[in-house]
Write an enzyme that holds these catalytic residues in place. Structure first.
Site, mmCIF file in Angstrom:
data_model
loop_
_atom_site.group_PDB
_atom_site.id
_atom_site.type_symbol
_atom_site.label_atom_id
_atom_site.label_comp_id
_atom_site.label_asym_id
_atom_site.label_seq_id
_atom_site.Cartn_x
_atom_site.Cartn_y
_atom_site.Cartn_z
ATOM 1 N N SER A 1 0.811 -1.226 0.000
ATOM 2 C CA SER A 1 0.000 0.000 0.000
ATOM 3 C C SER A 1 0.846 1.280 0.000
ATOM 4 C CB SER A 1 -0.961 -0.006 1.191
ATOM 5 O OG SER A 1 -1.876 -1.062 1.045
ATOM 6 N N ALA B 1 -11.758 -11.826 3.777
ATOM 7 C CA ALA B 1 -11.808 -11.526 2.342
ATOM 8 C C ALA B 1 -13.008 -12.215 1.692
ATOM 9 C CB ALA B 1 -10.512 -11.970 1.669
ATOM 10 N N GLY C 1 -13.102 -20.625 1.021
ATOM 11 C CA GLY C 1 -12.675 -19.899 2.211
ATOM 12 C C GLY C 1 -13.838 -19.062 2.732
ATOM 13 N N ASP D 1 -12.681 -3.802 0.303
ATOM 14 C CA ASP D 1 -12.169 -5.006 -0.373
ATOM 15 C C ASP D 1 -13.173 -5.591 -1.370
ATOM 16 O OD1 ASP D 1 -9.612 -5.182 0.628
ATOM 17 O OD2 ASP D 1 -10.171 -6.441 2.328
ATOM 18 N N LYS E 1 -8.988 -5.378 11.979
ATOM 19 C CA LYS E 1 -10.157 -4.924 11.227
ATOM 20 C C LYS E 1 -11.433 -4.877 12.080
ATOM 21 C CE LYS E 1 -8.545 -6.119 6.626
ATOM 22 N NZ LYS E 1 -8.867 -6.749 5.342
ATOM 23 N N GLY F 1 -4.506 -11.582 -7.203
ATOM 24 C CA GLY F 1 -5.244 -10.583 -6.431
ATOM 25 C C GLY F 1 -4.760 -9.155 -6.600
ATOM 26 N N TYR G 1 -1.528 -12.433 -4.184
ATOM 27 C CA TYR G 1 -0.737 -11.815 -5.260
ATOM 28 C C TYR G 1 0.767 -11.984 -5.036
ATOM 29 C CZ TYR G 1 -1.059 -8.194 -1.719
ATOM 30 O OH TYR G 1 -1.049 -7.532 -0.526
HETATM 31 P P1 NAP Z 1 -8.659 -15.091 6.982
HETATM 32 O O1 NAP Z 1 -9.672 -14.165 7.547
HETATM 33 O O2 NAP Z 1 -7.629 -15.686 7.889
HETATM 34 O O3 NAP Z 1 -9.477 -16.308 6.283
HETATM 35 C C1 NAP Z 1 -8.806 -17.380 5.667
HETATM 36 C C2 NAP Z 1 -9.802 -18.429 5.227
HETATM 37 O O4 NAP Z 1 -9.064 -19.470 4.586
HETATM 38 C C3 NAP Z 1 -10.560 -19.097 6.383
HETATM 39 O O5 NAP Z 1 -11.822 -19.524 5.923
HETATM 40 C C4 NAP Z 1 -9.663 -20.299 6.678
HETATM 41 O O6 NAP Z 1 -10.348 -21.370 7.293
HETATM 42 C C5 NAP Z 1 -9.275 -20.711 5.276
HETATM 43 N N1 NAP Z 1 -8.048 -21.498 5.271
HETATM 44 C C6 NAP Z 1 -6.854 -21.171 5.822
HETATM 45 N N2 NAP Z 1 -5.958 -22.150 5.592
HETATM 46 C C7 NAP Z 1 -6.607 -23.115 4.908
HETATM 47 C C8 NAP Z 1 -6.232 -24.379 4.403
HETATM 48 N N3 NAP Z 1 -4.980 -24.852 4.546
HETATM 49 N N4 NAP Z 1 -7.162 -25.106 3.752
HETATM 50 C C9 NAP Z 1 -8.430 -24.640 3.582
HETATM 51 N N5 NAP Z 1 -8.848 -23.449 4.051
HETATM 52 C C10 NAP Z 1 -7.948 -22.698 4.702
HETATM 53 O O7 NAP Z 1 -7.839 -14.407 5.806
HETATM 54 P P2 NAP Z 1 -8.373 -13.303 4.765
HETATM 55 O O8 NAP Z 1 -8.064 -11.958 5.280
HETATM 56 O O9 NAP Z 1 -9.776 -13.632 4.408
HETATM 57 O O10 NAP Z 1 -7.396 -13.543 3.531
HETATM 58 C C11 NAP Z 1 -7.523 -14.689 2.720
HETATM 59 C C12 NAP Z 1 -6.607 -14.560 1.518
HETATM 60 O O11 NAP Z 1 -7.021 -13.459 0.712
HETATM 61 C C13 NAP Z 1 -5.153 -14.305 1.886
HETATM 62 O O12 NAP Z 1 -4.343 -14.998 0.992
HETATM 63 C C14 NAP Z 1 -4.999 -12.819 1.676
HETATM 64 O O13 NAP Z 1 -3.680 -12.434 1.346
HETATM 65 C C15 NAP Z 1 -5.921 -12.600 0.494
HETATM 66 N N6 NAP Z 1 -6.415 -11.214 0.417
HETATM 67 C C16 NAP Z 1 -6.140 -10.519 -0.716
HETATM 68 C C17 NAP Z 1 -6.607 -9.238 -0.846
HETATM 69 C C18 NAP Z 1 -6.316 -8.470 -2.114
HETATM 70 O O14 NAP Z 1 -6.486 -7.249 -2.138
HETATM 71 N N7 NAP Z 1 -5.910 -9.137 -3.183
HETATM 72 C C19 NAP Z 1 -7.347 -8.638 0.178
HETATM 73 C C20 NAP Z 1 -7.621 -9.392 1.326
HETATM 74 C C21 NAP Z 1 -7.137 -10.683 1.440
HETATM 75 P P3 NAP Z 1 -10.377 -21.485 8.906
HETATM 76 O O15 NAP Z 1 -11.280 -20.383 9.376
HETATM 77 O O16 NAP Z 1 -10.940 -22.842 9.138
HETATM 78 O O17 NAP Z 1 -8.968 -21.322 9.366
#
Ligand code: NAP
Length: 298
Positions: free
Chosen positions: A21, A135, A131, A106, A70, A250, A229
């Site tokens: 950012s 996000a 997931g 987002d 957040k 992403g 990303y």
């Molecule tokens: P988060 O709140 O921690 O949620 C992660 C999700 O993935 C949860 O549902 C988790 O399940 C699941 N998960 C984690 N490890 C797993 C595995 N080994 N197998 C299956 N499911 C799994 O994270 P988030 O903030 O949503 O972010 C998720 C992804 O999106 C990250 O890679 C992040 O970098 C990306 N992201 C990108 C942007 C962008 O602008 N491009 C913005 C935000 C996020 P549990 O709850 O059971 O652990």
């Protein structure tokens, strides 16, 4: 040149040093010759509300909020946008006079990226979101708001999947499994599975099996969006492309959520090309992978 009049924006998180950012926003401020600066602000877990108080003390005009603050920041601001209220989560704070308003950009950033970068209107389309974290919830809500025909959420914990699916709206969101990947138009990986796993750029080397579902179920005509990303070409993106399926990372969502925040803070139209080029150059500089800027995005 930073002076006494320079306005300050920043991002709080733990960790925050890896954030793209600062690069994106400082490039945008520079391109529009705005007297603003954007800094990373490491804030440890449990101190998100203190950071909002500090925003008032220091007169900071714009804040991005990343993990793990957040939810806490959503409790600490004066007012929430309807989206932030529905999600219980804030990734952007802006000022209306002395009032600090929390928003969540987002989901809207994701939909803008689909529309502007991929030429895909979510209205009437079928989505699978893998997931159910922050996000995934933002994406599910934004897809429901954008008129998606269906949003199936597949996650390993049924209760979180239920909550994410509900945000897409009744009759649109439901819980499902990754076995439904063949039945949708767009698949979104909203898990961190594949993050940091660099795929070798050698066609004889098999893609590592660090993917959140079986990619052999994908078919040309579908679109895969991996919200990760870093690396720019994730194992899922590589596996989809190997099968002739369109796949993007992403970066688009990252740029568009930043653009929405930029507009809220400055009131100016964000220079999307400049922001995108800055992010892609930073990724390339970090060594992911030396195949040209277009390859980093697509
Ligand atoms: P988060 O709140 O921690 O949620 C992660 C999700 O993935 C949860 O549902 C988790 O399940 C699941 N998960 C984690 N490890 C797993 C595995 N080994 N197998 C299956 N499911 C799994 O994270 P988030 O903030 O949503 O972010 C998720 C992804 O999106 C990250 O890679 C992040 O970098 C990306 N992201 C990108 C942007 C962008 O602008 N491009 C913005 C935000 C996020 P549990 O709850 O059971 O652990």
């Amino acid at each position: 040149m930073i002076s006494g009049r320079t306005r300050v924006a920043g991002v709080i998180g733990d960790p925050v040093r890896h954030s793209l950012s600062p690069v994106i926003h400082n490039a945008a401020f520079g391109a529009l010759e705005l007297d603003w600066v954007y800094v990373p602000l490491p804030v440890e877990a449990g101190r998100g509300a203190d950071a909002v108080a500090a925003m008032r003390t220091f007169g900071i005009d714009g804040l991005n909020v990343t993990m793990p603050h957040k939810s806490e920041v959503a409790q600490a601001v004066d007012r929430l946008s309807p989206t932030a209220e529905a999600l219980g989560s804030v990734n952007t704070v802006h000022r209306l006079g002395d009032v600090l308003v929390g928003d969540s950009t987002d989901g809207e950033g994701f939909v803008c990226s689909l529309r502007l970068d991929e030429g895909l209107d979510p209205a009437g389309r079928r989505f699978l979101v893998v997931g159910a974290g922050g996000a995934a919830r933002a994406v599910a809500k934004a897809l429901g708001d954008a008129g998606a025909a269906s949003v199936v959420v597949a996650a390993r914990r049924p209760e979180t999947a239920e909550r994410a699916a509900a945000l897409a709206g009744s009759g649109v969101g439901r819980v499902g499994t990754v076995d439904e990947v063949s039945d949708v138009d767009v698949v979104v990986n909203a898990t961190p599975v594949g993050m940091g796993v660099v795929v070798p750029f050698d066609e004889r080397t098999p893609t590592p099996a660090v993917v959140p579902f079986d990619p052999s179920r994908l078919a040309p005509g579908q679109l895969v969006v991996d919200l990760i990303y870093d690396p720019a070409v994730t194992p899922l993106v590589a596996a989809a492309r190997e099968r002739g399926v369109a796949a993007v990372n992403g970066v688009g969502m990252l740029i568009h959520q930043a653009a929405i925040a930029f507009r809220l803070w400055t009131g100016e139209e964000p220079p999307l090309e400049v922001m995108s080029a800055a992010a892609l150059a930073a990724l390339a500089h970090a060594g992911h992978p030396p195949t040209g800027l277009d390859d980093l995005r697509r």
